[in-house]
Design an enzyme around this catalytic site. Structure first.
Site, PDB file in Angstrom:
ATOM      1  N   ASP A 266     -12.942 -38.709 -33.196  1.00 23.40           N
ATOM      2  CA  ASP A 266     -13.655 -38.977 -32.059  1.00 23.40           C
ATOM      3  C   ASP A 266     -15.185 -39.502 -32.199  1.00 23.40           C
ATOM      4  O   ASP A 266     -15.416 -39.211 -33.634  1.00 23.40           O
ATOM      5  CB  ASP A 266     -13.689 -37.332 -31.322  1.00 23.40           C
ATOM      6  CG  ASP A 266     -13.796 -37.571 -29.782  1.00 23.40           C
ATOM      7  OD1 ASP A 266     -14.128 -38.774 -29.352  1.00 23.40           O
ATOM      8  OD2 ASP A 266     -13.510 -36.465 -29.181  1.00 23.40           O
ATOM      9  N   GLU A 608     -18.085 -31.419 -13.302  1.00 26.94           N
ATOM     10  CA  GLU A 608     -17.084 -30.965 -14.595  1.00 26.94           C
ATOM     11  C   GLU A 608     -16.825 -32.329 -15.414  1.00 26.94           C
ATOM     12  O   GLU A 608     -16.704 -33.567 -14.820  1.00 26.94           O
ATOM     13  CB  GLU A 608     -15.830 -30.422 -13.931  1.00 26.94           C
ATOM     14  CG  GLU A 608     -15.137 -31.103 -12.742  1.00 26.94           C
ATOM     15  CD  GLU A 608     -13.818 -30.491 -12.594  1.00 26.94           C
ATOM     16  OE1 GLU A 608     -13.445 -29.554 -13.254  1.00 26.94           O
ATOM     17  OE2 GLU A 608     -13.204 -31.099 -11.664  1.00 26.94           O
TER      18      GLU A 608
END
Length: 855
Positions: A266, A608
């Site tokens: 990542d 979110e």
């Protein structure tokens, strides 16, 4: 958008390979292993290291162009301009339709190839233009507070596994020699929030939870789906960085599952190893640790230190070669090192992007994703000939919430409001009010609607951030309300280095004061009204809204100059506070005169998501701190309820919410997630009876956040339908229909069997209602006499079936030894004799069961 091409410079790509086939690695007739070895042997150590970073530079002496490994397509090609936008992943999971998701993934990869071909023609090889897709997100949505749960397929390992395999296979395609794109399941492994400390957090589970919950979807994606890439997670697991974990990347992934592809970190995860996890002290040590553990590609720049690491004796060039070979093979399997005239899928045209077929697929996906949570007295479906409707809510006229996060920008999309207006009869009066902001009680600003523009707006696009020179493209638009994410609005522009001049005319239908505002991200703007500078933003702040006195039907010329300097975000919206100035009583009067109220609210991906700069009541850094509906919205719903009119609540969001009051008091609730570009039409189809809802919840809706263990506790006890034994608001697998389905008692082929034998269970499903419709038949197992802790019930199969009213169908499921296996405390799978409950029904709370004895 109607584009009038004014000026485009077509760039001849530099360093294009394959103009001559004189090197073995360029020869498609040779075996991939031979080609990979040939190229590897031609590279210097410095060149090798450069190819192991996400921004891989060109090697011009070998005719190898630069390549950016980072691309996204979670629910449509993302951050790369126009593309078909399908429902967000959590919504796709709610379809419980594996075949549909496979078709969606195939459509996405077709568009990805078309956009790649387009980029190559323009000489562009930037981020979000390659063929290595960092998706799907198959982490288990174990806690509804996690902001990225919307990206997943929910809380269940089996459902997530089936969806993951379908998506991976659809993306990679079925060509025997080449991948259409490469899928990258993420984030491996044991990763699901919180966002605020993901770079330093150490997740702990016991081996049973690891193998029973966190690994099955990854195993399925790799072993069955044959994904050729996988992304490691930011966090530590059991003390080791997931990006440098011998357990995860070596023992499990390569040794036990036989993975032959490559691992990508990542972004910034290798840096995290030394900077935030403090496992080692330097970038050299972290890079060596990661490569030796099996992380082949660094999304970041830490691997630039690998030459120093070799000099320091931390790693050998041979170990670097092992990782680089996997990356070379990936490029070969994509055709990236072939001569131009032998590049696979190069004949896929731009016309497939947002084609009519793909739009229809997005619409059908959106329809199937919608979950009917309540329908008191069968108030739905509404009649298309209803006389008056008032549509209210912060998301009713929001063009962007439907896209969720990791989105593309479709050209053909409708708001929920527009979908409703297009669906009802011409005699129906549809009134609209935003009613309330998403989370605060500040004056209401809304986008200036199409009706208030006199004619079209001219848009001039510049390939620089300063509006210098002539525009590259000139087009016309109907409004100023755009969000492009990390993309540019047209392909010839450079993300983070472009500007736009909008010129149009406003024609208000009222007289009085109104405050104007421009909401933007990624840069700065100037608003000019009637030739005079009206508002100017600074680099670090935008000005407050400014009041303008307008007269009815008088025309006001405006210009917005938007300058984007941020490659990660770009948006611009022209807003005003007209509704605030008209007052709330106008809305209430409209409600009193209406036959029904449709409220569109909840949350959006502005609240979110992934590690967001959000810190407001109920939300922190992308995660939720409460599961309640924002207070201002709940207060408005209570006011609307008191007016005595039927209220239909269209709930938006990507996670569970504790809507206890709404469930008790409102007439109908339809969960619409982030439904993609087909959302406006799909919602209207369900509301007015052209489609019978069939979606089922892929997550549990709890009654209180207090029912949950601490967010950072990764043990599964007390989480999800498999381990939570309390009362819930809506269970996993739940979803209503306009018709009624009944199930016969499950019948087994054998009621006693040996541990290694297979079996069969069947039920008869009958449509007893007045509508044709689909339902999801769900098969669960519980080991009643297990000697170790097991789930209360586990999904083992599901089928989506269509039944005309008054008809029945026999539905069968195989019972395999794997279905009745359990895990011990060491994470080992085994089967033990005893009594098993075999359930078949319409949700995880079904009591429709029979007993199986295993000897």
């Amino acid at each position: 958008m109607k584009a009038i091409l004014k000026l485009i410079f077509f760039i001849v790509p530099l360093g294009i390979i394959g103009q001559q086939k004189n090197l073995p690695f360029q020869d498609p007739s040779l075996a991939i292993e031979v080609r990979a070895e040939d190229l590897l042997n031609r590279l210097s150590l410095s060149e090798k290291i450069g190819q192991m970073q996400d921004v891989a530079p060109a090697i011009e002496r070998l005719g190898i162009p630069k390549y950016n490994w980072w691309n996204e397509c979670l629910h449509g090609v993302a951050r790369a301009g126009s593309a078909t936008s399908f429902p967000q992943a959590i919504g796709m999971s709610a379809t419980f339709n594996v075949s549909l998701l496979n078709h969606v993934a195939s459509a996405i990869s077709t568009e990805a190839r078309a956009k790649f071909n387009q980029s190559i023609a323009l000489g562009q090889r930037n981020r979000y233009q390659g063929l290595t897709m960092w998706t799907p997100n198959i982490n288990i949505f174990r806690d509804p507070r996690w902001g990225r749960g919307q990206e997943t397929y929910g809380e269940d390992p089996f459902l997530t596994s089936r969806m993951a395999v379908a998506f991976v296979k659809g993306l990679q395609g079925d060509d025997p020699n080449y991948f259409k794109v490469i899928a990258t399941p993420k984030h491996y492994a044991v990763h699901s929030g919180p966002e605020y400390n993901r770079h330093s957090f150490d997740a702990y589970t016991d081996p049973r939870d690891l193998w029973e919950t966190y690994l099955p979807a990854f195993e399925a994606a790799i072993v069955e789906g044959e994904a050729f890439s996988i992304m490691s997670a930011y966090n530590r697991y059991l003390g080791a960085s997931a990006t440098a974990s011998p357990l995860l990347l070596g023992d499990i992934l390569r040794d036990q599952w036989g993975f032959k592809g490559y691992v990508v970190s990542d972004c910034g995860a290798v840096l995290d190893i030394y900077k935030y996890h403090h496992i080692v002290a330097t970038a050299e040590e972290a890079s060596a640790l990661a490569v030796k553990a099996g992380c082949d590609l660094d999304c970041g720049t830490s691997y630039a230190t690998l030459a120093n690491a070799v000099e320091q004796g931390l790693i050998t060039e041979a170990e670097i070669d092992t990782s680089l070979t996997r990356l070379i093979v990936a490029k070969l399997k994509l055709g990236l090192l072939n001569p131009l005239d032998q590049t696979p899928f190069s004949d896929i045209p731009e016309s497939v992007i947002e084609s009519e077929a793909h739009q229809q697929l997005a619409l059908q996906s959106a329809r199937e994703s919608l979950v009917l949570l309540k329908n008191e007295n069968r108030i739905l479906p509404l009649s298309k000939n209803i006389k008056n409707i008032t549509v209210i809510g912060p998301n009713a006229n929001d063009r962007h919430f439907v896209l969720g996060n990791y989105f593309g920008t479709p050209n053909h999309s409708k708001t929920i409001l527009k979908g409703i207006k297009d669906k009802v009869s011409k005699q129906t009066k549809v009134h609209y009010f935003k009613g309330v902001n998403l989370i605060d009680d500040q004056p209401i600003f809304d986008v200036v609607g199409d009706d208030f523009y006199s004619g079209e707006v001219t848009a001039e696009y510049y390939n620089n951030a300063n509006l210098k020179g002539n525009p590259f493209v000139v087009s016309t638009v109907n409004f100023v309300d755009f969000e492009w994410g990390g993309a540019a609005p047209v392909p010839v522009l450079t993300p983070g280095d472009f500007s736009i001049r909008y010129s149009g005319i406003l024609k208000p239908d009222f007289t009085g004061e109104v405050a104007l505002n421009v909401l933007q991200s990624g840069g700065s703007y100037k608003l000019i009204v009637d030739g005079k500078e009206f508002m100017v933003s600074q680099e670090d702040s935008d000005p407050k809204p400014k009041t303008l006195f307008v007269e009815k039907n008088k025309k006001y010329a405006f210009v917005i100059e938007y300058q984007c300097t941020n490659p990660w975000m770009a948006s611009v919206q022209l807003m005003w506070d007209l509704e605030h100035r008209l007052g709330k009583e106008k809305m209430f009067q409209s409600v009193k005169e209406s036959d029904a109220v449709i409220y569109v609210g909840g949350i959006t991906a502005r609240l979110e998501g992934e590690e967001m700069p959000v810190d407001v009541q109920g939300f922190y850094k992308g995660d939720r701190t409460t599961l309640d509906l924002p207070k201002v919205q709940q207060e408005l719903l209570k006011e609307l309820h008191k007016l005595g009119k039927p209220v239909v609540f269209l709930l938006t969001g990507g996670s569970a919410m504790t809507i206890n009051w709404e469930q008790e008091h409102l007439d109908a609730i339809l969960n619409i997630w982030y439904p993609g570009q087909g959302g406006g039409d799909a919602v209207a189809d369900v509301l007015f009876g052209d489609y019978n809802p069939s979606g089922k919840l892929p997550i549990t809706y709890y009654k209180s956040i207090d029912d949950l263990p601490p967010f950072e506790d990764y043990h599964m006890k007390g989480r999800t339908y498999r381990y939570f034994d309390g009362e819930v608001l809506y269970p996993f697998g739940y979803g209503l229909s306009y018709t009624d389905f009944s199930y016969s008692k499950p019948q087994l082929l054998k009621y006693r069997q040996q541990k290694t034998e297979s079996n069969l269970v069947e039920v008869t499903v009958t449509n007893n209602g007045n509508y044709d419709g689909e339902t999801v038949v769900q098969y669960y197992v519980n080991d009643k006499e297990a000697s170790v802790t097991t789930p209360l019930k586990s999904l083992k199969g599901f089928q989506k079936v269509f039944l005309k009213k008054g008809t029945s169908k026999v539905v069968r499921f195989d019972i395999t030894p794997k279905d009745i296996s359990i895990f011990n405390n060491q994470g080992e799978s085994f089967i033990e004799p005893g009594i098993f409950e075999i359930y078949v029904g319409d949700s995880s709370t079904t009591t429709n069961k029979t007993l199986l004895t295993v000897e």
